[in-house]
Enzyme design. Structure first.
Site, PDB file in Angstrom:
ATOM      1  N   ARG A 106      -3.124  -3.274  -9.378  1.00 15.11           N
ATOM      2  CA  ARG A 106      -3.294  -1.765  -9.550  1.00 15.11           C
ATOM      3  C   ARG A 106      -2.157  -1.135 -10.098  1.00 15.11           C
ATOM      4  O   ARG A 106      -2.912  -0.305 -10.705  1.00 15.11           O
ATOM      5  CB  ARG A 106      -3.781  -1.231  -7.999  1.00 15.11           C
ATOM      6  CG  ARG A 106      -4.656  -1.737  -7.187  1.00 15.11           C
ATOM      7  CD  ARG A 106      -4.296  -1.270  -5.566  1.00 15.11           C
ATOM      8  NE  ARG A 106      -4.549  -0.236  -5.125  1.00 15.11           N
ATOM      9  CZ  ARG A 106      -5.495   0.260  -5.017  1.00 15.11           C
ATOM     10  NH1 ARG A 106      -6.747  -0.609  -4.524  1.00 15.11           N
ATOM     11  NH2 ARG A 106      -5.684   1.858  -4.622  1.00 15.11           N
ATOM     12  N   GLU A 159      -0.029   2.925  -6.510  1.00 12.27           N
ATOM     13  CA  GLU A 159       0.501   1.535  -6.384  1.00 12.27           C
ATOM     14  C   GLU A 159       0.900   2.133  -8.297  1.00 12.27           C
ATOM     15  O   GLU A 159       2.314   2.070  -9.050  1.00 12.27           O
ATOM     16  CB  GLU A 159       0.173   0.553  -7.296  1.00 12.27           C
ATOM     17  CG  GLU A 159      -0.359   0.213  -5.780  1.00 12.27           C
ATOM     18  CD  GLU A 159      -1.253   0.046  -4.336  1.00 12.27           C
ATOM     19  OE1 GLU A 159      -1.113   0.132  -3.297  1.00 12.27           O
ATOM     20  OE2 GLU A 159      -1.601   1.202  -5.398  1.00 12.27           O
ATOM     21  N   LYS A 167      -6.988   6.521  16.123  1.00 12.73           N
ATOM     22  CA  LYS A 167      -6.621   4.778  16.097  1.00 12.73           C
ATOM     23  C   LYS A 167      -6.429   4.458  16.841  1.00 12.73           C
ATOM     24  O   LYS A 167      -5.561   5.046  17.983  1.00 12.73           O
ATOM     25  CB  LYS A 167      -5.865   4.415  14.931  1.00 12.73           C
ATOM     26  CG  LYS A 167      -5.847   3.481  14.186  1.00 12.73           C
ATOM     27  CD  LYS A 167      -4.818   3.810  13.107  1.00 12.73           C
ATOM     28  CE  LYS A 167      -5.095   2.147  12.501  1.00 12.73           C
ATOM     29  NZ  LYS A 167      -3.976   1.824  11.217  1.00 12.73           N
TER      30      LYS A 167
END
Length: 644
Positions: free
Chosen positions: A402, A374, A288
């Protein structure tokens, strides 16, 4: 310091508008193209701000995918989508790339209405494999040649949905390709020449042909020997390369390979494209922030940035102002945890976004980051609550969607005292509709047993965090927006609010404005404007969407000529509950003019938050207009004041 960076020299990239242009290049020119693409991403995000580190990490991978596959006939699905800026540049949108995340500009995520090269919109994680599988199976059923390609990060692989999709992937056969973009996993074997050679070897047509022959011969063996031969093949490749889990889920695993080495990426992707075997999973290891020193050196790899100077990496700083609601929540929760050892906190892969990184620094043993899960977060919190802890489940409004089944089934039905800290309530600016917290009041206040609060300012948030902490009678939620507070002084000692009781913040006689949340500031501005027009105005901060302060609402609706509710949420929220109360109790039978102001029934695109609220007609001017429009039917003198 100027953040309008000079554009880099990109002679090769200038020749590439579409992937078809990219495929005309000789392979030995792709390295230069990727380098120019990286510089263009850095330059563009320096001007607009946005997600940088994730896009820099997939520059070579993006180049290789569009070079090897027949996009858009092959459907490329980026998980979450915050790494899609290089993809947008290569798919006909470079001329608009400096409008990213701005009003009327490009979305910061993939979006179906923006380009045929965005076959599936995404800004929440872990949906890519399911979507790509859908494309692949649809093509299979319709006799079309296209493949489904999912690019999913290791973080997104922490969500159960990814595994649900992989468990079903056999249906697609070789039409489905999953590329695991691994930029953080510690389980990956070392990436080097040997692993690259093995990846290329086992994905080659020759190896797969030999393997297919061996499998056909093995089928003629007695079943025990056949099974043993199959397991030996999987074991040998698993020992050399890893990937046994994916093999068990029905994938042919290839990797790991260096995601920044085009000489490795291109032949492996070509082999996988042409393989008769499938579905395939290609394990690509990336870094990244790759290629930009400030991002590589930063702890967050410049995941999300403000406008910045590309030479130094210095980001534009917002002028000093009041503390953020997120910061106020974190500070208040830490104070509660100091008073009460039962207070603990759960987040779903968003510790810094929810402020729980600060809580974790103070109470590491009482902080749980469960990853992008979640559903698990909510039920885990329910279990903690059932065993006597006081859990705070800190999840963005848009992400809590979610876990709605768990909120209903595991928390509300059992009346467990889980505390929900709902950040990013209301409109969120540059992230647009996918991250807007538009629906939480509607989907929570409809549930029996729930208490739903909305903070009008940062002092109210402190009181509400304390109220949550000491509320043991069932589930309770507090919502608050992204961004800074109003600058009001924070209370030294938090107050326990009486459940279901609002407050009058301004007294009047003719007009009543019933506010929920941070529209209170606009309501007070509107009251001043109405007073200037001779209309005495009451402003109430209801504090609670559930339970409603029925006594206060009844008083306001029976003593004022016009009543207006205002909230930062969709239809079905506060206004609907007040209307239902008024209808049930006959409060509108005597000519009361009752109006509800809420978000429009659309998904609003990204823009500055103040512009979004003005467009939604939830600012002071719109409140005044709503009141005057309601009155003009009976008040000729006032009707002339109405805005055209």
């Amino acid at each position: 310091m100027s953040y309008m960076n000079d554009r880099p020299s990109t002679p090769l990239l200038d020749q590439v508008v579409w992937p078809a242009d990219l495929r005309k290049l000789q392979p030995d020119r792709l390295r230069q193209l990727a380098d120019e693409l990286r510089q263009e991403v850095i330059s563009a995000v320096g001007v607009t701000g946005g997600h940088l580190g994730s896009g820099l990490g997939v520059v070579e991978l993006t180049t290789a995918i569009h070079y090897v596959f027949d996009t858009p006939n092959d459907k490329l699905v980026w998980d979450v989508g915050h790494q899609c800026y290089p993809h947008k540049i290569l798919t006909g949108r470079r001329d608009r790339i400096r409008t990213l995340r701005q009003g009327g500009g490009l979305s910061g995520f993939t979006k179906r209405t923006e380009s045929e090269f965005d076959p599936f919109g995404a800004a929440h994680s872990s949906t890519s494999i399911s979507a790509a599988l859908g494309f692949a199976v649809a093509n299979k059923m319709q006799g079309k040649p296209g493949k489904g390609i999912a690019v999913i990060g290791d973080g997104s692989m922490s969500a159960g949905m990814a595994y649900e999709a992989m468990n079903n992937a056999r249906e697609a056969g070789n039409r489905l390709i999953v590329i695991l973009n691994d930029n953080d996993m510690s389980i990956a074997p070392p990436v080097g020449g040997l692993s690259a050679y093995l990846a290329r070897l086992v994905s080659s047509r020759e190896f797969l042909g030999l393997r297919d022959l061996a499998k056909r011969l093995a089928r003629k063996l007695p079943r025990p020997l056949h099974n043993a031969a199959r397991k030996t093949d999987e074991f040998a490749r698993g020992m050399a390369m890893g990937g046994t889990l994916f093999e068990e889920l029905g994938f042919y695993y290839v990797g790991p390979i260096d995601g920044h080495n085009l000489d490795q990426l291109i032949p492996v992707l070509e082999n996988v494209r042409d393989a008769a075997e499938g579905p395939c999973l290609v394990h690509v290891v990336t870094q990244k922030g790759k290629g930009y020193a400030p991002a590589e050196a930063a702890a967050d790899k410049y995941h999300g940035v403000q406008k910045f100077d590309i030479i130094t990496g210095t980001q534009a700083q917002a002028p000093p102002g009041p503390p953020s609601y997120t910061g106020v929540f974190a500070k208040a929760l830490i104070a509660e945890a100091k008073r009460d050892p039962a207070v603990c906190a759960i987040t779903a892969a968003m510790p810094s976004g929810t402020g729980l990184d600060k809580f974790a620094a103070a109470f590491p043993d009482r902080t749980f980051d469960v990853g992008i899960a979640e559903q698990h977060a909510v039920t885990f919190a329910a279990g903690l609550a059932a065993q006597g802890m006081r859990p705070f489940c800190a999840i963005y409004s848009t992400f809590l969607q979610r876990a709605y089944d768990q909120v209903v089934h595991d928390v509300a039905i059992q009346n467990l005292p889980v505390r929900f800290a709902i950040d990013r309530a209301g409109l969120v600016g540059a992230d647009g509709s996918t991250h807007a917290g538009s629906f939480d009041v509607t989907y929570l206040a409809s549930l029996p047993n729930f208490v739903v609060m909305a903070a009008a300012d940062e002092a109210e948030l402190v009181h509400m965090v304390h109220t949550c902490a000491v509320h043991d009678d069932g589930p309770i939620a507090v919502r608050y927006p992204r961004g800074n507070g109003t600058g009001i002084a924070l209370p030294e000692t938090p107050e326990r609010l009486e459940i279901g009781k609002g407050r009058i913040v301004r007294e009047g006689r003719q007009v009543a404005i019933l506010s929920l949340g941070t529209r209170l500031e606009e309501a007070l501005k509107a009251a001043e404007a109405l007073e200037a027009k001779g209309l005495s105005t009451t402003v109430a901060d209801l504090r609670f969407a559930k339970p409603l302060d029925e006594a206060l609402i009844r008083k306001l609706l029976t003593t004022h000529e016009v009543a207006v509710t205002i909230e930062e949420g969709s239809i079905g929220g506060l206004g609907a509950h007040v209307l239902t109360l008024a209808s049930d109790q006959g409060l509108i039978d005597n000519g009361l003019k009752l109006r509800t102001m809420r978000l429009p029934d659309i998904f609003q695109d990204q823009d500055k938050p103040e512009k979004q609220y003005a467009d939604a007609r939830l600012d002071a001017e719109a409140i005044v207009d709503t009141v005057l429009t309601a009155l003009r039917h009976n008040s000729a003198g006032i009707g002339t004041e109405v805005r055209a």
